[in-house]
Write a protein that holds these residues in place. Structure first.
Motif, PDB file in Angstrom:
ATOM      1  N   SER A  65       0.833  -1.208   0.000  1.00 15.86           N
ATOM      2  CA  SER A  65       0.000   0.000   0.000  1.00 15.86           C
ATOM      3  C   SER A  65       0.866   1.257   0.000  1.00 15.86           C
ATOM      4  CB  SER A  65      -0.936   0.009   1.209  1.00 15.86           C
ATOM      5  OG  SER A  65      -1.923  -0.997   1.093  1.00 15.86           O
ATOM      6  N   SER A  66       0.247   2.359  -0.369  1.00 13.67           N
ATOM      7  CA  SER A  66       0.964   3.626  -0.413  1.00 13.67           C
ATOM      8  C   SER A  66       1.232   4.144   0.988  1.00 13.67           C
ATOM      9  CB  SER A  66       0.145   4.665  -1.189  1.00 13.67           C
ATOM     10  OG  SER A  66      -1.001   5.039  -0.434  1.00 13.67           O
ATOM     11  N   GLY A  67       2.116   5.131   1.075  1.00 12.78           N
ATOM     12  CA  GLY A  67       2.331   5.816   2.341  1.00 12.78           C
ATOM     13  C   GLY A  67       3.572   5.363   3.079  1.00 12.78           C
ATOM     14  N   ASP A  68       3.956   6.169   4.036  1.00 15.27           N
ATOM     15  CA  ASP A  68       5.127   5.935   4.872  1.00 15.27           C
ATOM     16  C   ASP A  68       4.665   5.388   6.217  1.00 15.27           C
ATOM     17  OD1 ASP A  68       7.535   6.029   6.204  1.00 15.27           O
ATOM     18  OD2 ASP A  68       7.481   8.193   6.519  1.00 15.27           O
ATOM     19  N   PHE A  69       5.213   4.264   6.630  1.00 10.72           N
ATOM     20  CA  PHE A  69       4.808   3.634   7.886  1.00 10.72           C
ATOM     21  C   PHE A  69       4.912   4.606   9.058  1.00 10.72           C
ATOM     22  CE2 PHE A  69       6.174   1.523  11.804  1.00 10.72           C
ATOM     23  CZ  PHE A  69       5.054   0.757  12.067  1.00 10.72           C
ATOM     24  N   GLU A  70       6.005   5.332   9.131  1.00 15.79           N
ATOM     25  CA  GLU A  70       6.219   6.226  10.268  1.00 15.79           C
ATOM     26  C   GLU A  70       5.171   7.333  10.357  1.00 15.79           C
ATOM     27  OE1 GLU A  70      10.164   7.738  10.920  1.00 15.79           O
ATOM     28  OE2 GLU A  70      11.078   5.926  10.111  1.00 15.79           O
ATOM     29  N   ALA A  71       4.554   7.667   9.237  1.00 14.43           N
ATOM     30  CA  ALA A  71       3.556   8.742   9.227  1.00 14.43           C
ATOM     31  C   ALA A  71       2.187   8.258   9.684  1.00 14.43           C
ATOM     32  CB  ALA A  71       3.445   9.341   7.828  1.00 14.43           C
ATOM     33  N   GLY A  72       2.004   6.945   9.797  1.00 15.30           N
ATOM     34  CA  GLY A  72       0.687   6.394  10.095  1.00 15.30           C
ATOM     35  C   GLY A  72       0.379   6.303  11.570  1.00 15.30           C
ATOM     36  N   CYS A  73      -0.878   5.972  11.866  1.00 13.32           N
ATOM     37  CA  CYS A  73      -1.328   5.828  13.253  1.00 13.32           C
ATOM     38  C   CYS A  73      -2.573   4.939  13.272  1.00 13.32           C
ATOM     39  CB  CYS A  73      -1.622   7.186  13.876  1.00 13.32           C
ATOM     40  SG  CYS A  73      -2.910   8.121  13.018  1.00 13.32           S
ATOM     41  N   ILE A  74      -3.023   4.603  14.458  1.00 17.99           N
ATOM     42  CA  ILE A  74      -4.149   3.683  14.612  1.00 17.99           C
ATOM     43  C   ILE A  74      -5.391   4.215  13.884  1.00 17.99           C
ATOM     44  CG2 ILE A  74      -5.667   2.522  16.260  1.00 17.99           C
ATOM     45  CD1 ILE A  74      -2.742   1.582  16.321  1.00 17.99           C
ATOM     46  N   GLY A  75      -5.675   5.495  14.041  1.00 15.27           N
ATOM     47  CA  GLY A  75      -6.857   6.067  13.386  1.00 15.27           C
ATOM     48  C   GLY A  75      -6.798   5.947  11.879  1.00 15.27           C
ATOM     49  N   ASP A  76      -5.615   6.177  11.292  1.00 13.24           N
ATOM     50  CA  ASP A  76      -5.454   6.033   9.843  1.00 13.24           C
ATOM     51  C   ASP A  76      -5.719   4.596   9.417  1.00 13.24           C
ATOM     52  OD1 ASP A  76      -4.686   8.690   9.670  1.00 13.24           O
ATOM     53  OD2 ASP A  76      -2.543   8.248   9.517  1.00 13.24           O
ATOM     54  N   TRP A  77      -5.127   3.657  10.153  1.00 13.44           N
ATOM     55  CA  TRP A  77      -5.238   2.255   9.751  1.00 13.44           C
ATOM     56  C   TRP A  77      -6.652   1.715   9.970  1.00 13.44           C
ATOM     57  CZ3 TRP A  77      -0.183   1.868  12.912  1.00 13.44           C
ATOM     58  CH2 TRP A  77       0.859   2.419  12.160  1.00 13.44           C
ATOM     59  N   ALA A  78      -7.333   2.202  10.987  1.00  9.50           N
ATOM     60  CA  ALA A  78      -8.739   1.835  11.172  1.00  9.50           C
ATOM     61  C   ALA A  78      -9.586   2.400  10.033  1.00  9.50           C
ATOM     62  CB  ALA A  78      -9.249   2.335  12.522  1.00  9.50           C
ATOM     63  N   GLU A  79      -9.253   3.603   9.586  1.00 12.75           N
ATOM     64  CA  GLU A  79      -9.955   4.214   8.454  1.00 12.75           C
ATOM     65  C   GLU A  79      -9.713   3.412   7.177  1.00 12.75           C
ATOM     66  OE1 GLU A  79      -8.638   8.160   6.750  1.00 12.75           O
ATOM     67  OE2 GLU A  79     -10.478   8.812   7.759  1.00 12.75           O
ATOM     68  N   ASP A  80      -8.481   2.935   6.982  1.00 13.93           N
ATOM     69  CA  ASP A  80      -8.179   2.078   5.829  1.00 13.93           C
ATOM     70  C   ASP A  80      -9.024   0.809   5.871  1.00 13.93           C
ATOM     71  OD1 ASP A  80      -6.189   3.906   5.130  1.00 13.93           O
ATOM     72  OD2 ASP A  80      -4.554   2.692   5.952  1.00 13.93           O
ATOM     73  N   ALA A  81      -9.095   0.201   7.056  1.00 14.91           N
ATOM     74  CA  ALA A  81      -9.860  -1.038   7.202  1.00 14.91           C
ATOM     75  C   ALA A  81     -11.339  -0.802   6.928  1.00 14.91           C
ATOM     76  CB  ALA A  81      -9.663  -1.613   8.606  1.00 14.91           C
ATOM     77  N   ARG A  82     -11.854   0.296   7.428  1.00 16.13           N
ATOM     78  CA  ARG A  82     -13.271   0.602   7.206  1.00 16.13           C
ATOM     79  C   ARG A  82     -13.552   0.805   5.721  1.00 16.13           C
ATOM     80  NH1 ARG A  82     -16.894   4.550  11.016  1.00 16.13           N
ATOM     81  NH2 ARG A  82     -18.900   4.217   9.971  1.00 16.13           N
ATOM     82  N   ALA A  83     -12.657   1.505   5.020  1.00 10.67           N
ATOM     83  CA  ALA A  83     -12.834   1.712   3.582  1.00 10.67           C
ATOM     84  C   ALA A  83     -12.799   0.385   2.831  1.00 10.67           C
ATOM     85  CB  ALA A  83     -11.748   2.653   3.051  1.00 10.67           C
ATOM     86  N   ALA A  84     -11.854  -0.483   3.197  1.00 17.99           N
ATOM     87  CA  ALA A  84     -11.738  -1.775   2.518  1.00 17.99           C
ATOM     88  C   ALA A  84     -12.995  -2.611   2.726  1.00 17.99           C
ATOM     89  CB  ALA A  84     -10.507  -2.522   3.033  1.00 17.99           C
ATOM     90  N   ILE A  85     -13.497  -2.639   3.956  1.00 18.73           N
ATOM     91  CA  ILE A  85     -14.660  -3.469   4.247  1.00 18.73           C
ATOM     92  C   ILE A  85     -15.916  -2.925   3.566  1.00 18.73           C
ATOM     93  CG2 ILE A  85     -16.205  -4.205   6.109  1.00 18.73           C
ATOM     94  CD1 ILE A  85     -13.627  -4.367   7.871  1.00 18.73           C
ATOM     95  N   THR A  86     -16.123  -1.622   3.640  1.00 21.29           N
ATOM     96  CA  THR A  86     -17.352  -1.056   3.078  1.00 21.29           C
ATOM     97  C   THR A  86     -17.351  -1.061   1.555  1.00 21.29           C
ATOM     98  OG1 THR A  86     -16.432   1.184   3.290  1.00 21.29           O
ATOM     99  CG2 THR A  86     -17.825   0.384   5.078  1.00 21.29           C
ATOM    100  N   GLN A  87     -16.173  -0.959   0.938  1.00 19.58           N
ATOM    101  CA  GLN A  87     -16.114  -0.860  -0.513  1.00 19.58           C
ATOM    102  C   GLN A  87     -15.790  -2.174  -1.225  1.00 19.58           C
ATOM    103  OE1 GLN A  87     -14.187   2.784  -2.109  1.00 19.58           O
ATOM    104  NE2 GLN A  87     -13.964   3.436   0.032  1.00 19.58           N
ATOM    105  N   LEU A  88     -15.221  -3.142  -0.511  1.00 19.66           N
ATOM    106  CA  LEU A  88     -14.762  -4.364  -1.173  1.00 19.66           C
ATOM    107  C   LEU A  88     -15.507  -5.613  -0.738  1.00 19.66           C
ATOM    108  CD1 LEU A  88     -10.898  -3.724  -0.982  1.00 19.66           C
ATOM    109  CD2 LEU A  88     -12.405  -3.343  -2.958  1.00 19.66           C
ATOM    110  N   THR A  89     -16.446  -5.478   0.200  1.00 25.40           N
ATOM    111  CA  THR A  89     -17.221  -6.636   0.631  1.00 25.40           C
ATOM    112  C   THR A  89     -18.707  -6.327   0.550  1.00 25.40           C
ATOM    113  OG1 THR A  89     -17.371  -6.057   2.998  1.00 25.40           O
ATOM    114  CG2 THR A  89     -15.372  -7.195   2.269  1.00 25.40           C
ATOM    115  N   ALA A  90     -19.512  -7.381   0.608  1.00 20.31           N
ATOM    116  CA  ALA A  90     -20.968  -7.233   0.570  1.00 20.31           C
ATOM    117  C   ALA A  90     -21.575  -7.954   1.756  1.00 20.31           C
ATOM    118  CB  ALA A  90     -21.523  -7.813  -0.737  1.00 20.31           C
ATOM    119  N   GLY A  91     -22.402  -7.258   2.503  1.00 22.45           N
ATOM    120  CA  GLY A  91     -23.065  -7.867   3.648  1.00 22.45           C
ATOM    121  C   GLY A  91     -22.147  -7.945   4.856  1.00 22.45           C
ATOM    122  N   PRO A  92     -22.681  -8.401   5.993  1.00 22.92           N
ATOM    123  CA  PRO A  92     -21.877  -8.520   7.212  1.00 22.92           C
ATOM    124  C   PRO A  92     -20.702  -9.482   7.017  1.00 22.92           C
ATOM    125  CG  PRO A  92     -24.216  -8.668   7.710  1.00 22.92           C
ATOM    126  CD  PRO A  92     -24.095  -8.767   6.222  1.00 22.92           C
TER     127      PRO A  92
END
Length: 246
Positions: A65-92
Motif C-alpha cells: 500500500s501507499s504511504g510511509d509507515f512512520e507517518a501512520g497511526c491507529i486512526g489512519d489504519w482503522a480508516e483504511d480497514a473501514r474503507a476496505a470493508i465497506t467498498q470491497l465486501t458485501a453484507g456482514p
C-alpha cells in the motif's frame, strides 16, 4: 497479483480478494506486518476450500500500500480497514484481527456493528500504544519522543527498528478501547498464547471481562507465542472462524 483501492483519504490500499459465499471473512493484520503473513495466507486457502468470500489487505504504510509507515497511526489504519470493508465486501463480515488488527477490529465493532457477523481475535492488542509502549517507556524515552517526535526500538521480527512516533502515541489515546463500554453483540472468539512476549495474557482476560455480549469466549493456548502460527494454532483459528460462522 494485488489489486488496489483508492480511498477518500487519498491512500492507495493493496488487497487480495476472492469471491464466494457469505458472510465473508476479512483478515486484519498486525503492526508493521502485511497481508502475505502465514495466518492471512492460510485463511485465504481455508476460504478457497470452503468457497467462502475472503479479503486481506495492507494498511497504508504497510506492504504494497501507499504511504510511509512512520507517518501512520491507529486512526489512519482503522480508516483504511473501514474503507476496505465497506467498498470491497458485501453484507456482514467475520473479522479476524491479529494483534493490532484485533484493536482495529474492536474499533470497527464499535463504529459499524451492522457490518459485522462475528469476530475472531488472535493475541488482540487493544490500546497497546498506551498500555504497552507508553507504560513501558522510561522517563528518558518519553522525553526523547516528546522532544524529537520519534523513538527507535529494536525489533525481534526484523533487522530494522520499530519507530514509535509521538503522533502514534497521541492518536492511540484518541482510539482507546478499554476506557469505555465495549458491546460485541455477535459471536466473538478470542485466542491467546500463554507464552506471548508481546501481548500479556492478562490483556486477553481483561478484554474478556470488559466486553459485553452474550456469545464471547476466550481460548488460552499453553506455550503458544505471539506469532500464533504453528499448525495447531492455525487449526484453532480455522475452528474459531467456523464456530462463529456456525
Amino acid at each position: 497479483m494485488a489489486q488496489f483501492l483508492d480511498t477518500a483519504s487519498g491512500r492507495r490500499i493493496a488487497y487480495h480478494r476472492r469471491t464466494g459465499q457469505g458472510p465473508g471473512v476479512v483478515f486484519l493484520g498486525g503492526f508493521k506486518s502485511d497481508m502475505t503473513g502465514t495466518k492471512a495466507v492460510h485463511l485465504e486457502e481455508w476460504a478457497r476450500r470452503h468457497d467462502r468470500a475472503f479479503l486481506r489487505f495492507d494498511y497504508s504504510g504497510h506492504g504494497e500500500s501507499s504511504g510511509d509507515f512512520e507517518a501512520g497511526c491507529i486512526g489512519d489504519w482503522a480508516e483504511d480497514a473501514r474503507a476496505a470493508i465497506t467498498q470491497l465486501t458485501a453484507g456482514p463480515q467475520v473479522l479476524v484481527g491479529s494483534s493490532m488488527g484485533g484493536w482495529i477490529s474492536l474499533l470497527l465493532a464499535r463504529a459499524m456493528p451492522e457490518h459485522i457477523a462475528g469476530l475472531v481475535t488472535i493475541a488482540a492488542a487493544p490500546d497497546f500504544t498506551q498500555q504497552g509502549f507508553w507504560a513501558g517507556f522510561s522517563e528518558a524515552q518519553r522525553e526523547i519522543i516528546q522532544r524529537d517526535g520519534r523513538l527507535e526500538l529494536p525489533s525481534e521480527y526484523s533487522d530494522s527498528p520499530y519507530v514509535i512516533t509521538r503522533r502514534l502515541i497521541e492518536d492511540g489515546r484518541d482510539n482507546l478501547i478499554m476506557d469505555k463500554p465495549l458491546s460485541l453483540p455477535f459471536p466473538t472468539r478470542m485466542l491467546q498464547g500463554t507464552d506471548d512476549a508481546d501481548v500479556p495474557m492478562d490483556w486477553a482476560v481483561n478484554l474478556l471481562n470488559h466486553a459485553q455480549g452474550d456469545d464471547i469466549r476466550l481460548t488460552l493456548v499453553k506455550g503458544a507465542d505471539h506469532r500464533f502460527s504453528s499448525d495447531d494454532c492455525l487449526s484453532l483459528i480455522e475452528q474459531a472462524v467456523e464456530d462463529v460462522l456456525g
